[in-house]
Design an enzyme around this catalytic site. Structure first.
Site, PDB file in Angstrom:
ATOM      1  N   GLU A 147       0.837  -1.197   0.000  1.00 29.70           N
ATOM      2  CA  GLU A 147       0.000   0.000   0.000  1.00 29.70           C
ATOM      3  C   GLU A 147       0.875   1.252   0.000  1.00 29.70           C
ATOM      4  O   GLU A 147       1.749   1.394   0.851  1.00 29.70           O
ATOM      5  CB  GLU A 147      -0.919  -0.027   1.236  1.00 29.70           C
ATOM      6  N   ALA A 176      -5.610  -4.475   0.844  1.00 32.67           N
ATOM      7  CA  ALA A 176      -6.089  -5.844   0.988  1.00 32.67           C
ATOM      8  C   ALA A 176      -4.883  -6.723   1.314  1.00 32.67           C
ATOM      9  O   ALA A 176      -4.235  -7.277   0.433  1.00 32.67           O
ATOM     10  CB  ALA A 176      -6.760  -6.301  -0.313  1.00 32.67           C
ATOM     11  N   GLU A 177      -4.567  -6.824   2.605  1.00 32.26           N
ATOM     12  CA  GLU A 177      -3.301  -7.449   3.012  1.00 32.26           C
ATOM     13  C   GLU A 177      -3.240  -8.932   2.694  1.00 32.26           C
ATOM     14  O   GLU A 177      -2.173  -9.453   2.344  1.00 32.26           O
ATOM     15  CB  GLU A 177      -3.058  -7.208   4.506  1.00 32.26           C
ATOM     16  N   GLN A 197       2.122  -2.249   5.465  1.00 28.79           N
ATOM     17  CA  GLN A 197       2.406  -0.851   5.805  1.00 28.79           C
ATOM     18  C   GLN A 197       2.824  -0.659   7.268  1.00 28.79           C
ATOM     19  O   GLN A 197       3.766   0.063   7.559  1.00 28.79           O
ATOM     20  CB  GLN A 197       1.179  -0.013   5.478  1.00 28.79           C
ATOM     21  N   PHE A 198       2.099  -1.305   8.172  1.00 26.36           N
ATOM     22  CA  PHE A 198       2.481  -1.387   9.584  1.00 26.36           C
ATOM     23  C   PHE A 198       2.229  -2.829  10.023  1.00 26.36           C
ATOM     24  O   PHE A 198       1.244  -3.432   9.593  1.00 26.36           O
ATOM     25  CB  PHE A 198       1.648  -0.440  10.458  1.00 26.36           C
ATOM     26  N   ALA A 199       3.064  -3.330  10.901  1.00 29.50           N
ATOM     27  CA  ALA A 199       2.916  -4.725  11.337  1.00 29.50           C
ATOM     28  C   ALA A 199       1.524  -4.988  11.891  1.00 29.50           C
ATOM     29  O   ALA A 199       0.999  -6.094  11.792  1.00 29.50           O
ATOM     30  CB  ALA A 199       3.974  -5.065  12.381  1.00 29.50           C
ATOM     31  N   PHE A 254      -1.145  -4.299  10.710  1.00 33.57           N
ATOM     32  CA  PHE A 254      -2.119  -4.600   9.657  1.00 33.57           C
ATOM     33  C   PHE A 254      -1.857  -5.967   9.017  1.00 33.57           C
ATOM     34  O   PHE A 254      -2.399  -6.287   7.960  1.00 33.57           O
ATOM     35  CB  PHE A 254      -2.110  -3.519   8.564  1.00 33.57           C
ATOM     36  N   ILE A 255      -1.008  -6.749   9.650  1.00 31.40           N
ATOM     37  CA  ILE A 255      -0.625  -8.023   9.044  1.00 31.40           C
ATOM     38  C   ILE A 255      -1.652  -9.118   9.338  1.00 31.40           C
ATOM     39  O   ILE A 255      -1.684 -10.140   8.671  1.00 31.40           O
ATOM     40  CB  ILE A 255       0.795  -8.454   9.520  1.00 31.40           C
ATOM     41  N   HIS A 304      -0.484   1.079  15.869  1.00 31.48           N
ATOM     42  CA  HIS A 304       0.709   1.384  15.075  1.00 31.48           C
ATOM     43  C   HIS A 304       1.957   1.146  15.921  1.00 31.48           C
ATOM     44  O   HIS A 304       2.954   1.829  15.771  1.00 31.48           O
ATOM     45  CB  HIS A 304       0.691   2.832  14.576  1.00 31.48           C
TER      46      HIS A 304
END
Ligand SMILES: Cc1ncc(C[n+]2csc(CCOP(=O)(O)OP(=O)(O)O)c2C)c(N)n1
Lengths: 343, 333
Positions: free
Chosen positions: B35, B65-66, B88-90, B92-93, B135
């Site tokens: 992203e 859409a991870e 983008q940030f862990a 969001f994994i 975050h």
């Protein structure tokens, strides 16, 4: 409740440019699917294998779609019900039996469930039992093909209608449309996801209609007719191969058997419904088409059936006689090279 | 640090950027997807300008859409590309958990080697940046249970370059964790030439003989500072920067513990089931009778996340002071 499949009366032959030889190959594939399915269930009942899963009802859709696959070029990302697609692109009955018996010589060395076929040799991607997980993989493969500018190649990815509720399914179609990727999404709609009928799976019961939402062409067809299937899938694959982008296609069929040997469909659907659909069984139906149009005689059909049974028996015997992988194989192919498990 | 070859001084974030840049130059099978990696050049500007130089086919701004960022990267890898996916940030994994754990880590295994998944997943993690609940997380313990995955968490620019190169060379999936707080905080010399740091090798960043401290990420730096402070009190502390979480360098840890006879593990991720739990168990199994003190773990508190408000963040994070105190208690035990 799931509806009965209705389909055009047999007899009329729309061959869509297929030669007699190709028509016979489609039929032989359908017979082979039926025979191998039967064998899997038999072996399970005999206590020789712990699990089998059949694709009865999917013969036409799979044999027809396989005919639209360009061997040596295209990539197939199948799911566990794709025996006929696997056979149709070059997987052998022996390879099927090695999977059923989980022998060392199986492509994955007997690690996976039966029916989780993969083979680099024929471009059939490895997949897990996790529904929809293979769909983004297929899209990634299509991206690789487009990125390398390999025009003339496309990816065919398949799934049941139940799988279309997964997020990864949606994400994949969206991405494929954004990048106009060379891929065809083929839904084999057999109207049941184990015990859950379509009307409990989706508010809009026609999967193909979602194509419009992604901005890709879509089509629905009679999945009991291998030639209608071939026509739709071939056109979609041609569009993909010539940089025309993705297509969503949906073939209507029916799952005649229980979901697998671990399921009993009498607990959730009526015998009447199954029998009603059996009347449209694609295998005898296509047989009639071929015989009525003098592509095959009744004697030809008979000898083909015998031949398929002979090949199935030979593959069964050969696979059964082969060894399992040794226990030490549990520790290989975790990473590249030597691996020391933590202990 | 003595460097024989020409070198540049750079921050951690610059090390990530320049290593990615060199990789893209070197190998056109490499694509970056994630992203905002293209037009904006990543939220930390790591890939700024890459899209102009390498084109949108190689620097792919994906939909949000991870699961499919990782899933599509797996498919690319299975078909011969060398994708570097970014989350983008862990934090969001999580939507991609299935693809990482169920798919990437098992591609080679389930196909008995017929298909492989040479994939790097990079993601910034960690707190101390006023990142609030979503975050700031550490995710390593959620993934380190999984054979088939490699998890790297280098803390210095030199190791970032060497391990990112090793990750890109690897023919298996690698989760590459970059501590956000160190991005611009940590600066060091990085050799210009191409090199790799071996995966699975810890770095003894300070030699000592009274106590072994094992850490990684931001705290590898604070632990080193704390050890130097104890030096002023005439205490000798050995510091190990793990760098590689899976595979883990058991021999370096065991050798050190057998020498110092005391072990302190420091990490930001919470204690329960964390990396320190495995290290403690391993040392207890292998070297219990070599120990002169109980193993101690100084970890993030067992709460769902750090808060946004400063006191709630500070309470979660471990100050260098607290590390000094813990080390002093242990060396004088
Ligand atoms: C992620 C995930 N959830 C649930 C299952 C269990 N499961 C296996 S097959 C199946 C039904 C799938 O239905 P459909 O996609 O319509 O394919 P069909 O089996 O009918 O061909 C379910 C729920 C699974 N394998 N993976």
């Amino acid at each position: 409740m799931a509806k009965t499949m209705t389909s055009a009366a047999p007899g009329k032959l729309e061959r869509h440019g297929l030669t007699d030889e190709q028509l016979r190959a489609i039929f032989r594939n359908m017979l082979m699917q039926r025979q191998l399915d039967n064998r899997g269930f038999q072996l399970n009942r005999q206590g020789k294998i712990p699990f089998a899963l059949g694709s009865e009802g999917h013969e036409a859709i799979q044999a027809g779609a396989a005919m639209a696959f360009d061997r040596g070029k295209d990539v197939l990302a199948p799911y566990y019900r794709d025996l006929g697609l696997a056979l149709g692109i070059g997987f052998t009955p022996l390879e099927v039996m090695l999977s059923l018996f989980a022998r060392a010589a199986d492509h994955n060395g007997g690690r996976q469930f039966p029916n989780h076929y993969s083979s680099r040799r024929i471009g059939m991607m490895s997949f897990s039992s996790i529904l929809a997980a293979q769909i983004p993989h297929a899209v990634g493969a299509a991206y690789a093909i487009k990125y390398r500018k390999e025009a003339g190649r496309a990816v065919l990815v398949t799934f049941g209608e139940g799988t279309t509720s997964e997020g990864e399914w949606h994400e994949s179609l969206n991405f494929a449309a954004v990048h106009a990727l060379p891929i065809v999404f083929l839904c084999e709609n057999n109207q049941w996801a184990i015990s859950t009928p379509v009307d409990k799976q989706m508010g809009q019961p026609e999967v193909w209609k979602r194509g419009a939402g992604y901005g890709m062409p879509a089509e629905r067809f009679d999945g009991f007719d291998p030639l209608a299937t071939y026509d739709v899938v071939r056109r979609a694959m041609e569009r993909a191969r010539s940089c025309g982008g993705p297509t969503l296609v949906e073939g209507m069929c029916y799952r005649f058997l229980s979901h697998s040997t671990d399921d009993d469909d009498r607990t959730y659907r009526t015998k009447e419904e199954v029998d009603r659909n059996r009347q449209h069984d694609p295998v005898p139906r296509f047989e009639r088409v071929l015989v009525e149009n003098a592509i095959m005689t009744a004697a030809d059909v008979d000898s083909m059936k015998k031949d398929v049974l002979r090949e199935t028996n030979a593959a069964t015997d050969e696979a059964e006689a082969l060894p399992y992988a040794p226990p030490s194989e549990l520790y290989t192919n975790v990473y590249e090279g030597a691996y020391e498990p933590w202990q | 640090m003595a460097v024989a070859t020409p070198a540049k001084t750079m921050t951690n974030v610059e090390a990530v950027r320049s290593t990615l840049y060199d990789a893209l130059k070197r190998d056109d099978r490499i694509v970056i997807l994630g992203e905002d990696v293209g037009n904006r050049g990543n939220v930390f500007l790591i890939t700024k300008g890459f899209i102009d130089e390498f084109g949108p086919e190689r620097i792919i701004d994906t939909p949000i859409a991870e699961a499919s960022i990782v899933g599509i990267a797996i498919g690319m890898a299975m078909e011969g590309l060398r994708p570097i996916a970014e989350i983008q940030f862990a934090d969001f994994i999580y939507p991609a958990f299935n693809q990482i754990v169920g798919e990437a880590a098992k591609t080679r295994y389930r196909s008995n080697g017929e298909y492989t998944c040479p994939l790097v997943i990079r993601t910034p993690y960690g707190g101390g940046v006023r990142g609030a609940l979503s975050h700031s997380v550490s995710i390593e313990a959620l993934f380190y249970h999984v054979p088939g995955l490699t998890i790297l968490a280098p803390s210095t620019p030199r190791d970032i370059k060497g391990l990112l190169n090793a990750a890109i060379e690897a023919n298996d999936p690698v989760l590459f964790l970059e501590h956000k707080r160190t991005y611009r905080l940590i600066k060091d010399e990085v050799p210009d030439e191409y090199y790799t740091v071996p995966i699975g090798k810890a770095n003894v960043s300070k030699v000592g003989h009274q106590l072994t401290v094992v850490s990684y990420g931001l705290y590898a730096h604070q632990a080193l500072d704390a050890a130097h402070r104890l030096e002023e009190e005439d205490h000798s502390v050995e510091v190990i920067d793990l760098r590689s979480i899976r595979p883990m360098d058991r021999s370096t840890i065991l050798e050190s513990v057998r020498k110092t006879r005391k072990l302190l593990i420091v990490h930001e991720d919470n204690k329960f089931g964390g990396i320190g739990a495995e290290i403690s168990a391993m040392v207890a199994e292998e070297a219990l009778f070599d120990l002169d003190a109980p193993i101690r773990r100084l970890c993030g508190p067992d709460v769902p996340a750090m808060g946004y408000a400063l006191p709630l963040e500070e309470e979660f994070m471990i100050s260098t002071e607290r590390m000094v105190d813990a080390m002093r208690e242990m060396v004088t035990f």
